[in-house]
Write a protein that holds these residues in place. Structure first.
Motif, PDB file in Angstrom:
ATOM      1  N   VAL A  17      57.483  -7.288  25.758  1.00 18.14           N
ATOM      2  CA  VAL A  17      56.811  -8.239  24.925  1.00 18.14           C
ATOM      3  C   VAL A  17      56.607  -7.789  23.425  1.00 18.14           C
ATOM      4  CG1 VAL A  17      54.594  -9.317  25.019  1.00 18.14           C
ATOM      5  CG2 VAL A  17      56.096  -9.496  27.001  1.00 18.14           C
ATOM      6  N   ASN A  37      52.456 -19.538  19.624  1.00 14.71           N
ATOM      7  CA  ASN A  37      52.103 -18.994  21.090  1.00 14.71           C
ATOM      8  C   ASN A  37      53.149 -17.950  21.605  1.00 14.71           C
ATOM      9  OD1 ASN A  37      53.074 -22.185  21.480  1.00 14.71           O
ATOM     10  ND2 ASN A  37      50.854 -21.672  20.709  1.00 14.71           N
ATOM     11  N   GLY A  38      52.839 -17.127  22.555  1.00 15.43           N
ATOM     12  CA  GLY A  38      53.866 -16.453  23.230  1.00 15.43           C
ATOM     13  C   GLY A  38      54.302 -15.277  22.304  1.00 15.43           C
ATOM     14  N   GLY A  40      52.726 -12.469  21.111  1.00 18.00           N
ATOM     15  CA  GLY A  40      52.259 -11.254  21.578  1.00 18.00           C
ATOM     16  C   GLY A  40      51.105 -10.823  21.205  1.00 18.00           C
ATOM     17  N   LYS A  41      50.236 -11.640  20.623  1.00 18.45           N
ATOM     18  CA  LYS A  41      49.091 -11.257  19.969  1.00 18.45           C
ATOM     19  C   LYS A  41      48.151 -10.907  20.650  1.00 18.45           C
ATOM     20  CE  LYS A  41      48.453 -15.735  18.425  1.00 18.45           C
ATOM     21  NZ  LYS A  41      49.559 -16.320  19.306  1.00 18.45           N
ATOM     22  N   THR A  42      47.892 -11.804  21.762  1.00 17.98           N
ATOM     23  CA  THR A  42      46.765 -11.269  22.994  1.00 17.98           C
ATOM     24  C   THR A  42      47.427  -9.979  23.508  1.00 17.98           C
ATOM     25  OG1 THR A  42      46.445 -13.619  23.666  1.00 17.98           O
ATOM     26  CG2 THR A  42      45.650 -11.754  25.213  1.00 17.98           C
ATOM     27  N   THR A  43      48.386  -9.806  23.660  1.00 19.97           N
ATOM     28  CA  THR A  43      49.147  -8.305  24.424  1.00 19.97           C
ATOM     29  C   THR A  43      48.524  -7.328  23.456  1.00 19.97           C
ATOM     30  OG1 THR A  43      50.881  -9.688  25.329  1.00 19.97           O
ATOM     31  CG2 THR A  43      51.067  -7.021  25.182  1.00 19.97           C
ATOM     32  N   GLN A  55      46.788  -6.773  33.992  1.00 22.65           N
ATOM     33  CA  GLN A  55      47.910  -7.836  33.729  1.00 22.65           C
ATOM     34  C   GLN A  55      49.232  -7.215  34.335  1.00 22.65           C
ATOM     35  OE1 GLN A  55      47.395 -10.750  32.678  1.00 22.65           O
ATOM     36  NE2 GLN A  55      45.282 -10.686  32.020  1.00 22.65           N
ATOM     37  N   GLU A  89      40.392 -14.456  24.892  1.00 20.27           N
ATOM     38  CA  GLU A  89      40.882 -15.840  24.679  1.00 20.27           C
ATOM     39  C   GLU A  89      40.214 -16.836  25.578  1.00 20.27           C
ATOM     40  OE1 GLU A  89      44.971 -15.690  24.359  1.00 20.27           O
ATOM     41  OE2 GLU A  89      45.099 -17.912  24.678  1.00 20.27           O
ATOM     42  N   GLU A 164      41.417 -15.714  19.147  1.00 23.30           N
ATOM     43  CA  GLU A 164      41.305 -17.063  18.994  1.00 23.30           C
ATOM     44  C   GLU A 164      39.867 -17.716  19.128  1.00 23.30           C
ATOM     45  OE1 GLU A 164      44.654 -19.668  19.912  1.00 23.30           O
ATOM     46  OE2 GLU A 164      45.989 -17.928  20.474  1.00 23.30           O
ATOM     47  N   GLN A 196      45.294 -19.104  15.898  1.00 21.61           N
ATOM     48  CA  GLN A 196      46.425 -20.140  15.635  1.00 21.61           C
ATOM     49  C   GLN A 196      46.006 -20.899  14.373  1.00 21.61           C
ATOM     50  OE1 GLN A 196      48.952 -21.568  17.763  1.00 21.61           O
ATOM     51  NE2 GLN A 196      48.792 -19.713  18.936  1.00 21.61           N
ATOM     52  N   LYS A 252      50.566 -25.667  23.981  1.00 24.60           N
ATOM     53  CA  LYS A 252      49.934 -24.471  23.962  1.00 24.60           C
ATOM     54  C   LYS A 252      49.066 -24.369  25.360  1.00 24.60           C
ATOM     55  CE  LYS A 252      46.636 -21.137  21.812  1.00 24.60           C
ATOM     56  NZ  LYS A 252      47.282 -19.971  22.318  1.00 24.60           N
TER      57      LYS A 252
HETATM   58  N1  LIG Z   1      50.338 -10.719  32.463  1.00 23.58           N
HETATM   59  C1  LIG Z   1      51.546 -11.178  32.025  1.00 23.58           C
HETATM   60  N2  LIG Z   1      52.574 -10.884  32.828  1.00 23.58           N
HETATM   61  C2  LIG Z   1      53.813 -11.286  32.380  1.00 23.58           C
HETATM   62  N3  LIG Z   1      54.240 -11.882  31.283  1.00 23.58           N
HETATM   63  C3  LIG Z   1      53.067 -11.897  30.283  1.00 23.58           C
HETATM   64  C4  LIG Z   1      51.656 -11.574  30.667  1.00 23.58           C
HETATM   65  N4  LIG Z   1      50.898 -12.223  29.640  1.00 23.58           N
HETATM   66  C5  LIG Z   1      51.603 -12.658  28.753  1.00 23.58           C
HETATM   67  N5  LIG Z   1      52.915 -12.410  28.791  1.00 23.58           N
HETATM   68  C6  LIG Z   1      54.053 -12.921  28.302  1.00 23.58           C
HETATM   69  O1  LIG Z   1      54.069 -12.032  26.989  1.00 23.58           O
HETATM   70  C7  LIG Z   1      54.437 -12.787  26.070  1.00 23.58           C
HETATM   71  C8  LIG Z   1      53.195 -12.633  24.780  1.00 23.58           C
HETATM   72  O2  LIG Z   1      52.109 -13.319  25.397  1.00 23.58           O
HETATM   73  P1  LIG Z   1      50.623 -12.996  24.462  1.00 23.58           P
HETATM   74  O3  LIG Z   1      49.634 -13.829  25.702  1.00 23.58           O
HETATM   75  O4  LIG Z   1      50.363 -11.800  24.187  1.00 23.58           O
HETATM   76  O5  LIG Z   1      50.897 -14.041  23.663  1.00 23.58           O
HETATM   77  P2  LIG Z   1      49.916 -14.582  22.600  1.00 23.58           P
HETATM   78  O6  LIG Z   1      50.805 -14.437  21.175  1.00 23.58           O
HETATM   79  O7  LIG Z   1      48.416 -14.546  22.793  1.00 23.58           O
HETATM   80  O8  LIG Z   1      50.051 -16.325  22.826  1.00 23.58           O
HETATM   81  P3  LIG Z   1      49.004 -17.516  22.788  1.00 23.58           P
HETATM   82  O9  LIG Z   1      48.960 -18.000  21.311  1.00 23.58           O
HETATM   83  O10 LIG Z   1      49.571 -18.665  23.583  1.00 23.58           O
HETATM   84  O11 LIG Z   1      47.736 -16.905  23.316  1.00 23.58           O
HETATM   85  C9  LIG Z   1      54.431 -14.313  26.677  1.00 23.58           C
HETATM   86  O12 LIG Z   1      55.870 -14.644  26.319  1.00 23.58           O
HETATM   87  C10 LIG Z   1      53.925 -14.459  27.842  1.00 23.58           C
HETATM   88  O13 LIG Z   1      54.613 -15.262  28.579  1.00 23.58           O
END
Ligand SMILES: Nc1ncnc2c1ncn2[C@@H]1O[C@H](COP(=O)(O)OP(=O)(O)OP(=O)(O)O)[C@@H](O)[C@H]1O
Ligand SMILES: [Mg+2]
Lengths: 262, 306
Positions: A17, A37-38, A40-43, A55, A89, A164, A196, A252
């Protein structure tokens, strides 16, 4: 300074990711982390605060440095004690207990300065003071966001990670959140702001990163970024109409639901 | 009527002791998402420890009681650290099966020590008053039963204080609501898990003593008494603390009334209910409550999935 260096994160051992991300959060600054979205910011935030484990995620490369100390893979309790606090979030307040009990939980690692910190939070959010004995679940969405932010300030962090905070709030409340972020920053807390709402985030941040698909695609001074044509088109929505942006939000929400069900 | 009231109070006292086992079960489930079927073995183990220290090691009974209770808490903690910590994230059902394994393991060692003869615990509840009982007016009460009721009452008050006022009690509540958010507050969730099992062990041991003290004695079958708290948890809802208490009182009263009135019921309806009717009756109540409320009286919907 809090630095993320060349970070790679994998979920469930196979889903790559983050593909080598580097971010700097200097002391007393507000840094924005933007992206669809997606992206990877939260990651990124989870990796910093040690919340990947729950997770089923892992750091496979790179490191996280807190004032020269390597805190990669430290456990969340140590990281909070050190001075990094994350607002998850979606607010995630403990809705069955009172506002004050929520704040007490935020102070779990820092009980000795409780009185002082609770005062500071009530100064920032006078509304919470008048509701301190109320069950948190009955607060409005905006109040819950303030409680979530207030709760993470109870550990007296040097670095605050906000995921967010404007999500799902009316424009007027978004402005209020923006002001609060600046106020918190003025208290000497550095803020990493995931948003966002790029417009708001670029207005209050010193520096900004834009993420796409697990990599950083832009890394610039916030003012400069605001002037960038691509950014204006894709993130500030200056060329698209507002209904389109709205439907983007709905997508989203749908995505998020689906993700948690699986 | 006097008779009814007396039987009813006995049922309440019995239920109060069941509630200790049930509370341990619920606290562990709420905090760690583990259905602990090791509670009955822990109850018997607690009684075993007390018995060992008070009779074989010759330590003062009240001191043995304290040591036994805390040692059982420590065993609970040990089970969490060594066995269940490895299982975090595994499906609820597989982990529950593991706890059954732990239950059997503990009882294997314990039964070996207990032997075939019933063991007295070394307490003096046998010698108080008239065969360990006393009378108020027309009512006759056993000291041990009333002590159990009193202790359960105090323990429930203390637990309530712990959850409301103490730092780790609040942390445990938070962990049961939302583990990830609890982690984000810097709560050491591993420590909370251990603490839940420690408390589960303490409560089981206290109940274990009341079940086996006085003339009750400790035998290889004593754990069955604690096993009867299980329908109480199902009735109250797996994740509800008030539910565990009320479910236990329902079970206690049902069992007590069914025991004393079985003959009258049989005569009235002209049926034969069989020998173990008083122990089966709680399951009948459980069956009917689950028909109406599958998640238990106070359980939340979420638990249905388990
Ligand atoms: N626990 C998890 N297990 C597997 N894949 C995950 C998990 N959490 C997130 N992902 C995947 O990792 C990628 C990044 O997710 P993340 O939540 O970090 O994105 P984001 O930028 O925060 O998105 P958003 O704006 O929707 O919050 C996405 O494709 C998501 O589906
Ligand atoms: Mg996110």
């Amino acid at each position: 300074m809090l630095s993320v260096k060349n970070l790679e994160v994998v979920y469930q051992d196979v889903i790559l990711v983050l593909k080598g991300i580097s971010i700097n959060l200097p002391r007393n600054k507000v840094v924005a982390l933007l992206g669809a979205n997606g992206a990877g910011k939260t990651t990124v935030l989870r990796a910093i605060s040690g919340l990947l484990d729950i997770q089923n995620g892992k750091i496979t490369k790179g490191e996280i440095i807190y004032d020269e100390k390597n805190i990669t893979n430290s456990n969340p309790s140590e990281i909070v004690k050190m001075g990094v606090s994350q607002v998850l979030e979606g607010r995630r307040i403990f809705s069955e207990i009172t506002v004050l009990e929520n704040l007490k939980l935020g102070a779990h690692t820092n009980t000795q300065n409780f009185e002082k910190n609770v005062e500071r939070v009530f100064d920032l959010f006078p509304l919470l003071k008048s509701r301190e004995g109320n069950i948190a679940g009955y607060l409005s969405g905006g109040e819950q966001q303030m409680l979530a932010i207030g709760r993470s300030l109870m550990s007296e962090p040097d670095y605050l990670l906000l995921d967010e905070p404007s999500l799902g709030l009316a424009p007027k409340l978004v402005d209020q959140i923006a002001e609060l972020v600046l106020e918190i920053n003025n208290l000497g807390v550095s803020v990493l702001l995931v948003e966002q709402n790029a417009n708001m985030a670029l207005n209050i941040s010193d520096h900004a990163y834009i993420m796409e698909n697990g990599t950083i695609v832009m890394d610039k001074n916030s003012l400069e970024l605001k002037e960038d044509e691509d950014v204006q088109e894709f993130y500030l929505g200056l060329n698209s109409n507002s209904t389109e942006r709205k439907s983007f939000r709905d997508v989203k929400h749908y995505k998020r639901k689906k993700r948690w069900l699986s | 009527m006097t008779f009814f009231i007396q039987v009813f109070i006995e049922g309440i006292a019995l239920g109060a002791v069941y509630s200790l086992v049930a509370l341990g079960f619920v606290i562990i489930f709420k905090a760690t998402d583990v259905l602990s079927f090791a509670q009955p073995a822990l109850a018997a183990l607690g009684a075993g420890f007390i018995c060992y220290f008070a009779t074989e090691a010759g330590i003062n009974f009240w001191l043995s009681l304290l040591i036994g209770i805390f040692l059982t808490g420590a065993v609970g903690l040990l089970i969490e650290r060594t066995v269940l910590r490895q299982m975090v994230g595994e499906p609820v059902f597989s982990v529950a099966v593991i706890t059954i394994g732990v239950d059997i393991l503990i009882r294997t060692f314990l039964d070996d020590w207990i032997g075939d003869e019933p063991r007295f615990l070394g307490d003096s509840f046998t010698s108080y008053g008239n065969f360990g009982s006393f009378s108020i007016g027309e009512f006759n009460f056993k000291y041990l039963e009333m002590a159990g009721l009193f202790v359960a009452f105090i323990v429930i008050l203390l637990l309530n204080l712990f959850f409301k006022k103490s730092r780790y009690g609040l942390a445990m509540l938070a962990t049961s609501f939302d583990q990830e958010t609890a982690l984000a507050q810097g709560i050491n969730v591993g420590r909370v898990f251990g603490l839940a099992w420690f408390i589960g062990g303490l409560l089981a041991a206290i109940a274990g003593f009341v079940f086996t003290g006085g003339f009750n004695t400790l035998t290889q079958l004593s754990f069955v008494l604690a096993l009867r708290a299980l329908p109480a948890v199902v009735i109250g809802g797996l994740d509800s603390i008030p539910g565990a208490i009320i479910g236990s009182l329902i079970i206690g009263v049902t069992q007590s009334l069914a025991g004393y009135y079985q003959y009258s019921i049989e005569e009235y309806f002209d049926i034969n209910l069989g020998l173990g009717f008083s122990t089966v009756a709680p399951y009948i109540i459980m069956f009917f409550i689950l028909l109406v409320k599958p998640e238990g009286l106070f359980g939340t919907k979420e638990v249905e999935r388990v």
